[in-house]
Scaffold this active site. Structure first.
Site, PDB file in Angstrom:
ATOM      1  N   LYS A  82       0.840  -1.200   0.000  1.00 24.00           N
ATOM      2  CA  LYS A  82       0.000   0.000   0.000  1.00 24.00           C
ATOM      3  C   LYS A  82       0.874   1.248   0.000  1.00 24.00           C
ATOM      4  O   LYS A  82       1.933   1.284   0.636  1.00 24.00           O
ATOM      5  CB  LYS A  82      -0.912  -0.031   1.227  1.00 24.00           C
ATOM      6  CG  LYS A  82      -2.003   1.030   1.261  1.00 24.00           C
ATOM      7  CD  LYS A  82      -2.890   0.827   2.482  1.00 24.00           C
ATOM      8  CE  LYS A  82      -4.002   1.857   2.591  1.00 24.00           C
ATOM      9  NZ  LYS A  82      -4.854   1.640   3.786  1.00 24.00           N
ATOM     10  N   SER A 177      -9.759   1.458   2.968  1.00 27.10           N
ATOM     11  CA  SER A 177      -8.935   2.245   2.075  1.00 27.10           C
ATOM     12  C   SER A 177      -7.853   1.441   1.340  1.00 27.10           C
ATOM     13  O   SER A 177      -7.198   1.968   0.448  1.00 27.10           O
ATOM     14  CB  SER A 177      -8.255   3.357   2.891  1.00 27.10           C
ATOM     15  OG  SER A 177      -7.371   2.812   3.866  1.00 27.10           O
ATOM     16  N   SER A 201      -9.906  -0.911   7.202  1.00 27.25           N
ATOM     17  CA  SER A 201      -9.382  -0.646   5.864  1.00 27.25           C
ATOM     18  C   SER A 201      -8.691  -1.822   5.201  1.00 27.25           C
ATOM     19  O   SER A 201      -8.354  -1.742   4.012  1.00 27.25           O
ATOM     20  CB  SER A 201      -8.419   0.547   5.907  1.00 27.25           C
ATOM     21  OG  SER A 201      -9.116   1.738   6.162  1.00 27.25           O
TER      22      SER A 201
END
Length: 600
Positions: A82, A177, A201
């Site tokens: 990420k 996310s 997330s």
């Protein structure tokens, strides 16, 4: 081992194939890189690893495979990270204009550990800006699209489920996310992904993309180099196709980090660390997990059964409870009475810490800087106005409001007290014999992005955080496990029952089987402000959270072939046990596999 599609393999299967030299590391990396071009429209990646770096890592890993000296089960495996993890060899943007050209001077601890194990990081994944969002739609680099029903080449092992494209231009969200990491793994661009979980997330996109997503116990994985959102809740997490894959990742990533004061050692997070362990030990594999499951006490919290819960998720929840009951587990209803307050509590504490953390983004030391000759304050304001999106600005403003001297006691301090009550709810249940909690991961499957743009995005994030944020507030491990796909047979009755105002209930047998035996637990306030256990409390319908006023009808759609998932929550430090139970769930339910086409 016969391999029809390299990209369809799980990490566990790929690791075995690499050890047996059934497939070469070079072939695997070439397929994954080529898949990036095929799946480019999904927008899962913000940046790819530099070709020279990728070539160097591949060559060295191939040499180790040829000589039989692989460093770990992750050696030579393409992995995605990420884009809020610092990397010295690529920009770390957090999907924000503020950090669009920011390249850190060091690597995050978890990135260093992955590379030390031989993993090949193929890119940095897209995300909601700074981790603020639950749809994967709030990124400077554009929204992330879900693989399922996208029109991209894939199939399910059960042909009765639809896989074709939706109407022209239509797609469903990835969740957020960490949506980029989830889509990259689901679409074959990587075999596992590194995400971060502040209020769900990792589990949210894992649920919507049909993956396993683990939020470890707070402190289990070090946060050094993970750009902070909410320090007291941020948890690095992993996404993969199976629980065994997640266990492989965790075995490499676990360990105390002296640079992170919240990092925990092996005494707090027990884990088997045998050098040759690339999966659960033979005693932990799905075929022999029956003894573990048959002795479990599984709690079903009534508060998670609320208005807005998609009927097919509720049916899957009931079906898995049935499976656990049939396997010898004791399934009991429990009450976590402060759960309905979790989203509000999370929202206040989140924005308060965001307001504090985001004072660093001024454009002076790093990040976007707007030229201004008037004053330093004016330059700060211009840089932040240009570099931060409205979603981020709203949270910063809200946090500063909650922290005002006149408001702090009524908001931030009250939220801290509620957080403690939520934690005590969990402690009460686990201290009275419950081994694991079974809940939905999200209230509804993947939805159209129009739901996020038409409705207030904060309302949707609030709703999606209902199931996931309590574990973050309490610092507990939580695991999202895929349990099926939406189908037409269920859709024919789901929307009608929802629109008629009828709500399913979990089977009465779980209520009847536990009444009067002291195995149902809830909390009640004592005179001194503490908590006590009421052994006679039974399943309380009125304790369920009421979201009946929330406008979520748009989430009850008739789209077939979208993943469904459920969540397991355990006591602190039981991360490995959750994965073992999740492995049994995957083996028992036999959810259809996603089959990808190798591009080369």
């Amino acid at each position: 081992m016969s391999i029809s599609s390299v990209l369809s393999l799980s990490l566990t299967e790929l690791s075995s194939a690499l050890r047996n030299k059934t497939v070469s590391i070079t072939q695997v990396v070439e397929q994954a890189v080529a898949q990036q071009s095929v799946m480019a429209d999904l927008n899962a990646l913000i940046s790819s690893a530099p070709s020279s770096r990728l070539q160097h890592a591949t060559q060295h890993a191939q040499h180790r495979q040829d000589s039989g000296t692989l460093l770990s089960p992750l050696d030579g495996v393409p992995i995605v990270v990420k884009d809020n993890y610092c990397t010295s060899w690529a920009t770390t943007t957090c999907a924000s204009k503020m950090l669009r050209h920011y390249t850190p001077t060091y690597d995050a601890t978890l990135v260093t550990r992955l590379e030390a194990a031989g993993a090949i990081i193929i890119g940095k994944s897209n995300m909601d800006e700074f981790g603020m969002g639950s749809g994967g739609t709030f990124s400077t680099f554009g929204p992330i699209k879900n693989l399922y029903r996208s029109g991209k080449p894939y199939a399910l092992s059960d042909p009765t489920y639809r896989c074709g494209a939706l109407e022209e231009g239509e797609w469903v969200v990835s969740g957020g996310s960490s949506g980029g990491s989830a889509v990259a793994v689901a679409s074959g661009q990587a075999y596992c992904g590194l995400g971060s979980d502040t209020g769900g997330s990792v589990r949210n996109p894992a649920s919507l993309c049909g993956l396993v997503g683990l939020k470890p116990s707070y402190g289990a994985l070090p946060r050094t180099g993970l750009i902070s959102l909410v320090n007291s809740m941020d948890c690095p997490g992993v996404l993969a196709k199976t629980c065994e894959d997640c266990a492989m990742m965790m075995a490499v990533l676990l360990g105390r980090d002296k640079a992170d004061s919240t990092s925990q050692g092996s005494s707090a997070i027990p884990w088997a660390r045998e050098e040759d362990e690339d999966r659960f030990s033979s005693a932990d594999r799905p075929g022999t997990l029956q003894d573990l499951v048959s002795g479990l006490v599984v709690g079903v919290p009534s508060e998670y059964h609320c208005a807005g819960l998609h009927p097919q998720i509720l049916q899957a929840w009931t079906r898995l409870a049935d499976k656990l009951h049939d396997a010898g587990a004791k399934v009991v209803p429990v009450s976590l009475p402060h759960t309905p307050y979790a989203p509000s509590c999370y929202t206040v504490l989140n924005t308060c810490e965001v307001a504090s953390n985001f004072t660093r983004y001024t454009g002076f030391q790093y990040g976007l800087r707007k030229s201004c000759k008037h004053s330093m304050e004016a330059q700060y304001a211009l840089s932040r106005a240009e570099g931060l999106s409205q979603v981020v600005k709203d949270r910063v403003l809200a946090g500063n409001y909650f922290l005002l001297a006149d408001n702090k006691e009524n908001y931030q301090q009250q939220a801290m007290k509620v957080r403690r009550l939520i934690q005590q709810d969990f402690d009460c249940v686990f201290n009275n014999g419950v081994d694991v909690l079974l809940t939905p991961t999200t209230l509804f499957p993947a939805t159209s992005p129009s739901l996020f743009s038409v409705r207030n995005s904060s309302e949707l994030t609030y709703l999606q955080d209902l199931c996931t944020s309590p574990a973050n507030l309490a610092g507990l491990p939580a695991l999202s496990v895929p349990v099926g796909f939406t189908n037409a047979a269920q859709n024919s009755t789901s929307s009608q029952r929802y629109n008629d105002g009828q709500h399913y209930e979990l089977r009465d047998q779980y209520r009847a089987s536990t009444e009067g035996d002291g195995s149902i637990y809830s909390r009640s306030e004592t005179e001194n402000g503490g908590t006590s256990v009421d052994d006679t409390t039974v399943y309380q319908q009125n304790a369920q959270c009421d979201l009946s006023q929330a406008d979520v009808v748009g989430a009850v759609h008739g789209i077939e072939g979208l993943p469904l998932s459920l969540q397991l929550i355990g006591p602190y430090g039981t991360d490995r046990k959750l994965l073992q139970i999740g492995s049994w769930v995957q083996s028992t339910l036999n959810v259809p596999r996603t089959i990808l086409q190798d591009p080369l």
